[in-house]
Each structure stands twice: as C-alpha cells, then as structure tokens.
Design an enzyme around this catalytic site. Structure first.
Site, short mmCIF file in Angstrom:
data_model
loop_
_atom_site.label_atom_id
_atom_site.label_comp_id
_atom_site.label_asym_id
_atom_site.label_seq_id
_atom_site.Cartn_x
_atom_site.Cartn_y
_atom_site.Cartn_z
N LYS A 164 135.38 14.16 45.30
CA LYS A 164 134.41 14.95 44.54
C LYS A 164 133.50 14.06 43.73
O LYS A 164 133.98 13.14 43.07
CB LYS A 164 135.16 15.90 43.59
CG LYS A 164 134.25 16.88 42.88
CD LYS A 164 134.67 17.17 41.45
CE LYS A 164 134.18 16.11 40.51
NZ LYS A 164 134.42 16.41 39.09
N GLN B 120 106.45 48.15 41.39
CA GLN B 120 106.32 49.59 41.68
C GLN B 120 107.33 50.31 40.78
O GLN B 120 108.54 50.21 40.97
CB GLN B 120 106.63 49.88 43.15
CG GLN B 120 106.44 51.34 43.52
CD GLN B 120 107.01 51.68 44.90
OE1 GLN B 120 107.88 50.97 45.41
NE2 GLN B 120 106.54 52.77 45.47
N ARG C 185 121.41 52.89 51.26
CA ARG C 185 122.42 52.90 52.31
C ARG C 185 123.24 51.60 52.36
O ARG C 185 124.27 51.55 53.02
CB ARG C 185 121.75 53.17 53.67
CG ARG C 185 121.22 54.60 53.79
CD ARG C 185 120.22 54.77 54.93
NE ARG C 185 118.86 54.38 54.54
CZ ARG C 185 117.78 54.47 55.33
NH1 ARG C 185 117.92 54.91 56.56
NH2 ARG C 185 116.60 54.09 54.89
N ARG D 292 154.61 -0.13 36.58
CA ARG D 292 155.69 0.82 36.88
C ARG D 292 156.99 0.23 36.35
O ARG D 292 157.11 -0.98 36.13
CB ARG D 292 155.79 1.06 38.40
CG ARG D 292 156.23 -0.16 39.16
CD ARG D 292 156.30 0.08 40.67
NE ARG D 292 156.81 -1.10 41.33
CZ ARG D 292 156.28 -1.63 42.42
NH1 ARG D 292 155.22 -1.12 43.00
NH2 ARG D 292 156.83 -2.70 42.97
N ASN E 7 140.93 12.14 36.38
CA ASN E 7 139.57 12.11 35.83
C ASN E 7 139.35 13.12 34.72
O ASN E 7 138.29 13.16 34.13
CB ASN E 7 138.55 12.37 36.95
CG ASN E 7 138.77 13.72 37.61
OD1 ASN E 7 139.90 14.17 37.74
ND2 ASN E 7 137.70 14.36 38.03
N LEU F 146 106.75 44.86 51.49
CA LEU F 146 107.25 46.01 50.74
C LEU F 146 108.74 45.80 50.50
O LEU F 146 109.53 45.78 51.44
CB LEU F 146 107.03 47.31 51.51
CG LEU F 146 105.57 47.58 51.94
CD1 LEU F 146 105.48 48.90 52.71
CD2 LEU F 146 104.64 47.59 50.73
N ALA F 147 109.11 45.63 49.25
CA ALA F 147 110.50 45.28 48.97
C ALA F 147 111.01 45.95 47.70
O ALA F 147 111.85 45.41 46.98
CB ALA F 147 110.63 43.77 48.85
N ALA F 148 110.49 47.15 47.43
CA ALA F 148 110.88 47.82 46.19
C ALA F 148 111.94 48.89 46.40
O ALA F 148 112.52 49.39 45.44
CB ALA F 148 109.65 48.44 45.53
C1 UD1 Z 1 110.00 52.83 57.65
C2 UD1 Z 1 108.81 53.54 58.29
C3 UD1 Z 1 109.20 53.91 59.73
C4 UD1 Z 1 109.58 52.66 60.50
C5 UD1 Z 1 110.68 51.88 59.76
C6 UD1 Z 1 110.88 50.55 60.42
C7 UD1 Z 1 107.71 54.76 56.46
C8 UD1 Z 1 107.45 56.07 55.86
N1 UD1 Z 1 108.50 54.73 57.53
O1 UD1 Z 1 111.09 53.74 57.61
O2 UD1 Z 1 108.10 54.55 60.37
O3 UD1 Z 1 109.99 53.01 61.80
O4 UD1 Z 1 110.32 51.65 58.39
O5 UD1 Z 1 111.98 49.86 59.91
O6 UD1 Z 1 107.18 53.75 56.00
N2 UD1 Z 1 109.58 50.78 50.00
C9 UD1 Z 1 109.05 50.48 48.77
N3 UD1 Z 1 108.85 51.47 47.88
C10 UD1 Z 1 109.12 52.77 48.17
C11 UD1 Z 1 109.67 53.06 49.42
C12 UD1 Z 1 109.88 52.05 50.32
O7 UD1 Z 1 108.79 49.32 48.47
O8 UD1 Z 1 108.87 53.61 47.30
C13 UD1 Z 1 109.79 49.69 50.95
C14 UD1 Z 1 111.26 49.45 51.23
O9 UD1 Z 1 111.79 48.47 50.36
C15 UD1 Z 1 111.24 48.97 52.68
C16 UD1 Z 1 110.00 49.61 53.24
O10 UD1 Z 1 109.22 50.04 52.17
O11 UD1 Z 1 111.11 47.57 52.77
C17 UD1 Z 1 110.33 50.77 54.15
O12 UD1 Z 1 111.10 51.73 53.46
P1 UD1 Z 1 112.42 52.37 54.09
O13 UD1 Z 1 112.94 53.35 53.14
O14 UD1 Z 1 113.35 51.29 54.55
O15 UD1 Z 1 111.76 53.13 55.32
P2 UD1 Z 1 112.42 53.53 56.70
O16 UD1 Z 1 113.07 54.84 56.54
O17 UD1 Z 1 113.24 52.43 57.23
CA CA Z 2 113.87 50.40 56.60
#
Ligand code: UD1
Ligand code: CA
Length: 454
Positions: free
Chosen positions: A354, A76, A16, A443, A389, A9-11
């Site tokens: 270089k 997403q 922060r 020279r 060069n 999950l990286a969206a």
């Molecule tokens: C989340 C967990 C929490 C856990 C913590 C661990 C949830 C609701 N909570 O909290 O229980 O203790 O991680 O680090 O999952 N993301 C998406 N799309 C979205 C929202 C989030 O891809 O719409 C991805 C974020 O990029 C991230 C991950 O989901 O990689 C977690 O989201 P984040 O907002 O970091 O959740 P935390 O508050 O850290």
């Molecule tokens: Ca997190």
C-alpha cells in the site's frame, strides 16, 4: 461544422430505477449514463455549447458535470415533461442560430457515428427536425413513429396515447433529435399537456412543425441495441451486457486475446496493448491502461492502473497503482492505491502493498505487508515481513535502501530507515534505524533446556 449545440435532458425522476441516486449517474461499463451521452455528443461533433437540464438529484449531477469544459446546466424546477425540460434551455441559446442535438440522458448505447450521420442528414436535407429512429422487436413503452400512406413522417405517438393499431408500429423514437434552433423554440411554445400523463411531450413538436409547413424526418439509422433507453435496473443490466460485448470485440479486433469474453468485464475507457492475454473472470476498470504482451488473470480485478508491457498479474486485486515493465503480481496479491512497482519487481503469494514504491528487481514474494514504505532496488523482503506503519492514530514511513536483505518474519516498526546492503536477521523486530552494510538482529536468544516430566 460550426454552430452545433447540444442539450441533454437529465432532470427526470427516474422513478422506475427505485434509487436514491439520480438515474443518469447509474453506471454502464464503469461509466455514468450521462457521461456516455456527453462523450458521444462531444465525439460526434465539435459542440459550441452543451447544456444539461438537471432537476432530480441536481446537486450530484451538477458536481458530475464539473469535469466537462464545454458543459453547463439549467435547472428544471418542476418535472412537467420532456418539452418543458428542453424549454428551460432556451435562455442558454439566446440569439444563436444553428443546429441543436437533443439527447436523453438515459440512452448510453448510441454511437457517435450514428449521431454524426443523423446530423449530416439533418443539415443536408434542411430539416427543421430530424428524429433518430430504429425498428425494434418489442416497441412497448417507446414513442411510435407514425407515417402517412406515402411514408411521410407525420407524428410521434407515445405508448399511453397510441391506438391499438399504432401500438403495432415497430419504428420507434430513440429520444435523439436534431433541431433547427430558431424554429424549435417557436414550436415548443405550442406544446400542451393534454394527455393522460399531463406532461408536455417533446415528441409533440413534430406534428406542430409538420402542421406549420416545416420539414421533418425520422431517420432510421439506429440499430435496435443502440437506442435502448434505461428506465429500470433490468434495462441497466441489459445495456451493460450489450456494451461489454462490444468493448470485448473491439479489444479482440485490436489484437488482445480474451480467453472467455463472457466472464471478462472491461470498462469503456480502458486501453490494452497488442498481444496481451486476458484470462477468465477478470475485471479491468476505470481509466486503466495496460501495455503489450501482458498476461492478466484469471480472477483478477484492476482498477485505475497504469500497467506497462510484459506484466503478469494472476488471481489478484490492483487499485490505483502503477506496475512498470516485467512486473509479476500474484497469485493472491493485493496492491492498494498509490503504489509504484518498478521494473522486474515481484509481489507474490498473499502479499499486500500500500502507498509504497518498490524499486527495480526487488521481491516481496510471500505473506508480507508493505505499507507507506520506500523500498530500494534489489531488495529481498523475506516471507512474513510486516511494516508496522500505524500506531492507531498516525501513519509512519519505512525506508529500506538498495540491496537490503530482510530475513523472514521481520517487523519493521516505523518510522525506521534501513541502510544500503543491510542484512536483517529472521524474526527481528526492528525499532531503530540501521546504518549501511550492517547485520542486525533484534530477537531473544534461543535457550534450550532439559525437558522435565516427559
Ligand atoms: C421518451 C420519449 C419517447 C421515446 C423514449 C426513448 C417523450 C415524451 N417520450 O420516453 O418517445 O421513445 O424517450 O427512450 O419524450 N425529462 C426531463 N424532465 C421532465 C421529463 C423528462 O428532463 O420533466 C428527461 C428525462 O430525464 C429523460 C428524458 O427526458 O432523460 C425522457 O424522459 P422519460 O421519462 O425517460 O421518457 P420516456 O418515457 O422514456
Ligand atoms: Ca426514457
């Protein structure tokens, strides 16, 4: 093991971090958070498919994924929460059965062994979901693992929804899960967004599965420092410090001497041979490979280099270059990209090289600039030699053949070729090619006159 799949999950916005760069592309020990996670998954199990959910800064993230053969992405569109994010991946797993590892892209410290152990336990127990948990001193901000009076895992409660009693729980959700593919998609559809953040929480899947009579577990297999989630730059620095210490320990256990681990910064993918000594204030970065019996540092930065055995590098910067056996660099040298220093070469005080090849046993000992040059074997480059060069528009090549002796303070105006065994007199500005075995002087002749008005 077969039928093992992964989702990262990286969206998320990464709000922060306060950054224009997507959070998962920030680096810990020289490597992107996302890469740490993908590498961890790939070394924990043979992933039949690895899907990354992208959103915020997706263009850069997608580009970054090109290097991974088994990774694909889904988009997403709206960031409605971690459950919603995972749902986007459903279409990638149509008609597939097996086990799915889900990780957040912001937990770079998790070890492959931990993930392996989690998967093993998940399969052995026949769980529908197994959550990787850990006990940590300050659980603030994490989802809490709630258990009933018999110790059975019942649900995960997010910080914002937790009662003051639940906030006391130190066992937290790492954000790493194993799911049974089939039950997961059904459970995900039941997640709602009735919470203070109006998000679809992936963590709600646990109580949904439990209520449906499915087996879930929280496996407390993680060490506190493994599951640090990076949400801001303070945690980024913390993760860097933890991983750096682990990397240093691993090298020391493999026979590398690190004089001062506190000031030694070695990136994750660096390889170092036995009996090499790393002196203080040294950075070894990127995909650098260092041989045996080298002495590196102090105050040295080496990035993406291949350094062979018995090399000494002191107070210097070396980038994207190669140093063959027994090369000596420094003190105070700058070796810039695409340089090859062959065996026994010496590049010394305040010299810069270089995009050049310097042949076996040649020396560039003092105050020189060698750029776009091909230097043969046993060449002596005198102090203050400069390859000219660049004419302001184009770069030109200098060729210096074997056993040439370049006197001090010589300018070599490229393009120019110096034949084998030529001697160039000190102070010469060489603009024309020189045939082998010649002595060349370019020279003005010294004139000494009577001094008037003493
Ligand atoms: C989340 C967990 C929490 C856990 C913590 C661990 C949830 C609701 N909570 O909290 O229980 O203790 O991680 O680090 O999952 N993301 C998406 N799309 C979205 C929202 C989030 O891809 O719409 C991805 C974020 O990029 C991230 C991950 O989901 O990689 C977690 O989201 P984040 O907002 O970091 O959740 P935390 O508050 O850290
Ligand atoms: Ca997190």
């Amino acid at each position: 093991m077969n039928n093992i799949y992964g989702v990262v999950l990286a969206a998320g916005q990464g709000t922060r971090m306060k950054s224009s760069l997507p959070k998962v592309l920030h680096k810990v020990c020289g490597k992107e958070l996302l890469s740490h996670v993908i590498d961890c998954m790939n070394s924990a199990a043979k992933m039949d498919k690895l899907v990354v959910v992208v959103g915020n800064g997706s263009e850069l993230v997608i580009k970054h994924l090109e290097q991974y053969k088994n990774a694909e992405y889904v988009f997403q569109e709206k960031r409605l929460g971690s459950a919603h994010a995972l749902m986007q991946a459903e279409k990638s797993f149509k008609n597939l059965n097996g086990h799915l590892i889900v990780m957040c892209g912001d937990t770079p410290l998790v070890k492959a062994e931990t993930l392996k152990a989690l998967l093993k336990q998940h399969i052995k127990k026949g769980n529908s979901a197994t959550v990787l948990s850990g006990t940590i001193e300050n659980p603030f901000g994490y989802g809490r693992i709630v258990r009933n009076s018999e110790g059975k895992f019942t649900e995960i409660v997010e910080e914002k929804s937790a009662s003051s009693e639940q906030k006391q729980i130190n066992e937290i959700n790492s954000g790493i899960y194993c799911f049974d593919l089939k039950t997961l998609w059904k459970a995900l559809k039941k997640v709602n967004n009735k919470n203070s953040k109006k998000e679809y929480y992936l963590t709600d899947v646990i109580s949904i599965l439990n209520n449906g009579g499915y087996k879930t577990d929280a496996a407390a297999l993680a060490e506190e420092q493994d599951i640090l989630g990076i949400n801001d730059r303070v945690q980024l620095a913390e993760a860097d410090m933890i991983m750096r210490a682990e990397i240093n320990v691993a090298h020391m256990q493999n026979g590398v001497t690190i004089v001062d681990p506190a000031t030694t910064y070695i990136d994750k993918d660096v390889v170092i041979g036995q009996d090499t000594i790393i002196k203080p204030n040294t950075h070894i970065e990127g995909k650098t490979n260092i041989g045996k019996n080298c002495v590196i540092g102090p105050d040295t930065t080496i990035t993406d280099c291949k350094i062979e055995d018995d090399v000494v590098i002191t107070y210097s910067c070396v980038e994207s270059s190669q140093a063959k056996k027994n090369v000596k660099i420094g003190p105070y040298s700058h070796i810039r990209p695409d340089t090859i220093l062959k065996e026994n070469v010496k590049v010394g005080n305040f010299s810069e090289v270089k995009k050049s090849v310097v042949g076996d046993d040649s020396k560039v000992n003092h105050l020189s600039y060698i750029g776009d040059a091909n230097v043969g074997k046993k060449v002596n480059i005198g102090a203050g030699t400069i390859t000219c060069n660049y004419d302001g528009r184009n770069k030109f090549k200098t060729v210096i053949n074997d056993e040439v002796f370049v006197g001090s303070n010589v300018n070599l105006v490229a393009p120019v070729t110096i034949g084998k065994k030529v001697l160039i007199a000190a102070g010469s500005t060489i603009t024309d090619d020189v045939l082998p075995n010649k002595l060349t002087i370019a020279r003005a002749r010294q004139i000494t006159k009577v001094r008037k008005n003493k």
